[in-house]
Design a protein around this motif. Structure first.
Motif, PDB file in Angstrom:
ATOM      1  N   LEU A  76       0.833  -1.198   0.000  1.00 55.76           N
ATOM      2  CA  LEU A  76       0.000   0.000   0.000  1.00 55.76           C
ATOM      3  C   LEU A  76       0.872   1.255   0.000  1.00 55.76           C
ATOM      4  O   LEU A  76       0.547   2.240  -0.643  1.00 55.76           O
ATOM      5  CB  LEU A  76      -0.953  -0.002   1.205  1.00 55.76           C
ATOM      6  CG  LEU A  76      -1.930   1.167   1.274  1.00 55.76           C
ATOM      7  CD1 LEU A  76      -2.866   1.171   0.070  1.00 55.76           C
ATOM      8  CD2 LEU A  76      -2.719   1.118   2.570  1.00 55.76           C
ATOM      9  N   GLY A  77       1.995   1.189   0.689  1.00 56.38           N
ATOM     10  CA  GLY A  77       2.911   2.329   0.721  1.00 56.38           C
ATOM     11  C   GLY A  77       3.436   2.685  -0.658  1.00 56.38           C
ATOM     12  O   GLY A  77       3.531   3.867  -1.013  1.00 56.38           O
ATOM     13  N   GLN A  78       3.769   1.670  -1.443  1.00 58.10           N
ATOM     14  CA  GLN A  78       4.236   1.920  -2.805  1.00 58.10           C
ATOM     15  C   GLN A  78       3.124   2.495  -3.667  1.00 58.10           C
ATOM     16  O   GLN A  78       3.376   3.311  -4.549  1.00 58.10           O
ATOM     17  CB  GLN A  78       4.764   0.625  -3.427  1.00 58.10           C
ATOM     18  CG  GLN A  78       6.047   0.150  -2.799  1.00 58.10           C
ATOM     19  CD  GLN A  78       6.399  -1.255  -3.247  1.00 58.10           C
ATOM     20  OE1 GLN A  78       5.596  -2.170  -3.129  1.00 58.10           O
ATOM     21  NE2 GLN A  78       7.619  -1.412  -3.745  1.00 58.10           N
ATOM     22  N   ARG A  79       1.900   2.077  -3.420  1.00 57.24           N
ATOM     23  CA  ARG A  79       0.754   2.608  -4.168  1.00 57.24           C
ATOM     24  C   ARG A  79       0.415   4.023  -3.713  1.00 57.24           C
ATOM     25  O   ARG A  79       0.024   4.864  -4.510  1.00 57.24           O
ATOM     26  CB  ARG A  79      -0.471   1.717  -3.950  1.00 57.24           C
ATOM     27  CG  ARG A  79      -0.274   0.283  -4.306  1.00 57.24           C
ATOM     28  CD  ARG A  79      -0.607   0.031  -5.722  1.00 57.24           C
ATOM     29  NE  ARG A  79      -0.661  -1.413  -5.964  1.00 57.24           N
ATOM     30  CZ  ARG A  79      -0.575  -1.913  -7.153  1.00 57.24           C
ATOM     31  NH1 ARG A  79      -0.444  -1.147  -8.205  1.00 57.24           N
ATOM     32  NH2 ARG A  79      -0.634  -3.219  -7.317  1.00 57.24           N
ATOM     33  N   ALA A  80       0.537   4.268  -2.405  1.00 51.81           N
ATOM     34  CA  ALA A  80       0.101   5.546  -1.836  1.00 51.81           C
ATOM     35  C   ALA A  80       1.091   6.684  -2.054  1.00 51.81           C
ATOM     36  O   ALA A  80       0.675   7.842  -2.157  1.00 51.81           O
ATOM     37  CB  ALA A  80      -0.157   5.382  -0.343  1.00 51.81           C
TER      38      ALA A  80
END
Length: 108
Positions: A76-80
């Protein structure tokens, strides 16, 4: 389905609906066909996104070694992070905003 985010300050970003849904739900926004995030809403939304990223990081399964055949999980961090950067750039202007648009509601 794609969701288009357009900032009057920082440009445009496209996301698949499932990713946009996760980010907007974490931000406390509804996944409607059209919506807006105003500059004054950005600090709270960024804080909520960072909290969701930290929670996701804590629940992520540990790597099981270097298995080249195993699919890589995109966190999610890479997406966010790109979305957070778009929001932060937008918040630099008092009248900044981010609009999103999709062909239809994508809440499911």
């Amino acid at each position: 389905m794609l969701v288009r985010f357009d900032s009057n300050v920082a440009g445009e970003m496209l996301m698949f609906a499932d990713v946009a849904r996760r980010l907007l739900q974490a931000a406390g926004k509804e996944c409607t066909a059209r919506g807006v995030i105003l500059a004054e809403q950005v600090p709270e939304i960024v804080a909520r996104l960072r909290q969701a990223v930290a929670a996701d990081r804590g629940s992520a399964p540990a790597d099981e070694g270097d298995d080249d055949e195993a699919p890589q999980r995109v966190s999610l961090g890479q997406r966010a992070q790109p979305f957070i950067e778009l929001l932060e750039l937008t918040a630099r202007k008092k009248d900044g905003f981010v609009l999103w648009e999709a062909p239809r509601d994508f809440d499911k």
